[in-house]
Design a protein around this motif. Structure first.
Motif, short mmCIF file in Angstrom:
data_model
loop_
_atom_site.label_atom_id
_atom_site.label_comp_id
_atom_site.label_asym_id
_atom_site.label_seq_id
_atom_site.Cartn_x
_atom_site.Cartn_y
_atom_site.Cartn_z
N PRO A 50 37.94 79.80 51.55
CA PRO A 50 38.13 78.65 50.67
C PRO A 50 38.92 78.96 49.39
O PRO A 50 39.09 78.10 48.54
N TYR A 51 39.41 80.18 49.25
CA TYR A 51 40.20 80.54 48.08
C TYR A 51 41.62 80.00 48.22
O TYR A 51 42.12 79.84 49.33
N THR A 52 42.27 79.79 47.09
CA THR A 52 43.70 79.47 47.08
C THR A 52 44.36 80.40 46.07
O THR A 52 43.69 80.99 45.22
N VAL A 53 45.66 80.51 46.18
CA VAL A 53 46.39 81.38 45.26
C VAL A 53 47.59 80.64 44.70
O VAL A 53 48.23 79.85 45.41
N ASP A 54 47.85 80.87 43.44
CA ASP A 54 49.08 80.40 42.80
C ASP A 54 49.93 81.63 42.52
O ASP A 54 49.44 82.62 41.96
N ILE A 55 51.18 81.58 42.92
CA ILE A 55 52.11 82.65 42.60
C ILE A 55 52.79 82.24 41.30
O ILE A 55 53.58 81.30 41.28
N ILE A 56 52.46 82.90 40.23
CA ILE A 56 52.98 82.53 38.92
C ILE A 56 54.35 83.17 38.69
O ILE A 56 55.28 82.50 38.26
N GLU A 57 54.45 84.45 39.01
CA GLU A 57 55.74 85.13 38.88
C GLU A 57 55.75 86.36 39.78
O GLU A 57 54.77 87.10 39.84
N MET A 58 56.88 86.54 40.46
CA MET A 58 57.11 87.76 41.24
C MET A 58 58.54 88.20 40.96
O MET A 58 59.48 87.57 41.41
N ASN A 59 58.67 89.26 40.22
CA ASN A 59 59.97 89.85 39.93
C ASN A 59 59.97 91.20 40.63
O ASN A 59 59.56 92.21 40.07
N VAL A 60 60.38 91.20 41.89
CA VAL A 60 60.26 92.37 42.75
C VAL A 60 61.37 93.37 42.41
O VAL A 60 62.34 93.55 43.13
N THR A 61 61.22 93.98 41.23
CA THR A 61 62.11 95.03 40.74
C THR A 61 61.22 96.06 40.04
O THR A 61 60.08 95.75 39.67
N ASN A 62 61.73 97.27 39.88
CA ASN A 62 60.95 98.26 39.14
C ASN A 62 60.68 97.73 37.74
O ASN A 62 61.59 97.23 37.07
N ASN A 63 59.42 97.80 37.32
CA ASN A 63 58.91 97.27 36.06
C ASN A 63 58.87 95.75 36.04
O ASN A 63 58.64 95.15 34.99
N GLY A 64 59.09 95.11 37.18
CA GLY A 64 59.03 93.66 37.28
C GLY A 64 57.58 93.17 37.34
O GLY A 64 56.66 93.91 37.67
N VAL A 65 57.40 91.90 37.04
CA VAL A 65 56.07 91.30 36.94
C VAL A 65 55.58 90.82 38.30
O VAL A 65 56.33 90.21 39.07
N PHE A 66 54.31 91.10 38.57
CA PHE A 66 53.58 90.53 39.71
C PHE A 66 52.41 89.78 39.09
O PHE A 66 51.52 90.38 38.49
N HIS A 67 52.43 88.45 39.17
CA HIS A 67 51.41 87.63 38.48
C HIS A 67 50.96 86.52 39.42
O HIS A 67 51.74 85.65 39.79
N THR A 68 49.70 86.58 39.81
CA THR A 68 49.11 85.56 40.67
C THR A 68 47.81 85.07 40.04
O THR A 68 47.29 85.68 39.11
N ALA A 69 47.30 83.98 40.56
CA ALA A 69 45.99 83.47 40.14
C ALA A 69 45.23 83.05 41.39
O ALA A 69 45.77 82.33 42.24
N ILE A 70 44.01 83.52 41.51
CA ILE A 70 43.15 83.17 42.64
C ILE A 70 42.16 82.11 42.16
O ILE A 70 41.52 82.27 41.11
N ASN A 71 42.04 81.04 42.94
CA ASN A 71 41.20 79.90 42.57
C ASN A 71 40.08 79.71 43.59
O ASN A 71 40.33 79.75 44.79
N HIS A 72 38.85 79.51 43.06
CA HIS A 72 37.70 79.26 43.93
C HIS A 72 36.56 78.71 43.07
O HIS A 72 36.26 79.25 42.00
N ASP A 73 35.92 77.66 43.57
CA ASP A 73 34.78 77.05 42.86
C ASP A 73 35.10 76.75 41.40
O ASP A 73 34.32 77.07 40.51
N HIS A 74 36.24 76.18 41.15
CA HIS A 74 36.67 75.79 39.80
C HIS A 74 36.81 76.99 38.87
O HIS A 74 36.76 76.84 37.65
#
Length: 171
Positions: A40-64
């Motif tokens: 029942p989880y969902t994920v938001d991909i906020i930012e993915m900069n697939v480079t060295n020193n790039g940002v990997f930013h997600t958010a996992i959502n469940h039960d508010h």
């Protein structure tokens, strides 16, 4: 599963999927979203900069509740190796709130690919907590789902395009 140290966890498999399809599952935000969390989880991909020193930013959502995961890509070899950590910020300064490092290695062996995903926890306590909470079992299920989706993409003949290493990938 194999532990090389008390604070490490490893998933290893040999699969009938070319490495570029597994790589795409890890580096394409649309594909990552299909397996990074399962209902029942969902994920938001906020930012993915697939480079060295790039940002990997997600958010996992469940039960508010929303849990943000902020990491940095620290080693990228397309179709071979991907390393993401929350141990440093994207300016490479140490993070005080680290959870661990993910290392994905892909190695073609004949028609198969050896898939190895290793999670390096900051300490053995964090690893045990992850196991007790069921998150490791979830990681295995998510990995299985990812490999199934990669195989389906490959079987359907979808041409995988890698993101440009110089362009941030936004969802």
């Amino acid at each position: 599963m194999y532990w090389s140290k008390p604070e490490d966890a490893l998933i290893f498999d040999s699969v009938d999927i070319p490495p570029e399809y597994i790589w795409a599952m890890w580096t394409n935000p649309t594909l990552l979203k299909t397996w990074w969390t399962l209902p029942p989880y969902t994920v938001d991909i906020i930012e993915m900069n697939v480079t060295n020193n790039g940002v990997f930013h997600t958010a996992i959502n469940h039960d508010h509740k929303r849990t943000e995961i902020r990491g940095v890509y620290i080693d990228i070899v397309p179709n071979k190796r991907l390393v993401i950590t929350d141990g440093v910020a994207n300016d490479l300064r140490p993070s005080s709130n680290t959870f661990g490092t993910i290392i994905v290695d892909l190695k073609p062996v004949g028609p198969k690919t050896e898939y190895k995903a290793q999670f390096l926890y900051k300490d053995a306590f964090s690893m045990r907590d992850h196991f007790r909470s069921g998150l490791y079992a979830g990681w295995i299920k998510n990995t299985q789902a990812m490999l199934i989706k990669a195989k389906e993409l490959h079987s359907s003949g979808v041409n995988i395009k890698l993101p440009s290493p110089t362009q941030p990938v936004q969802p």
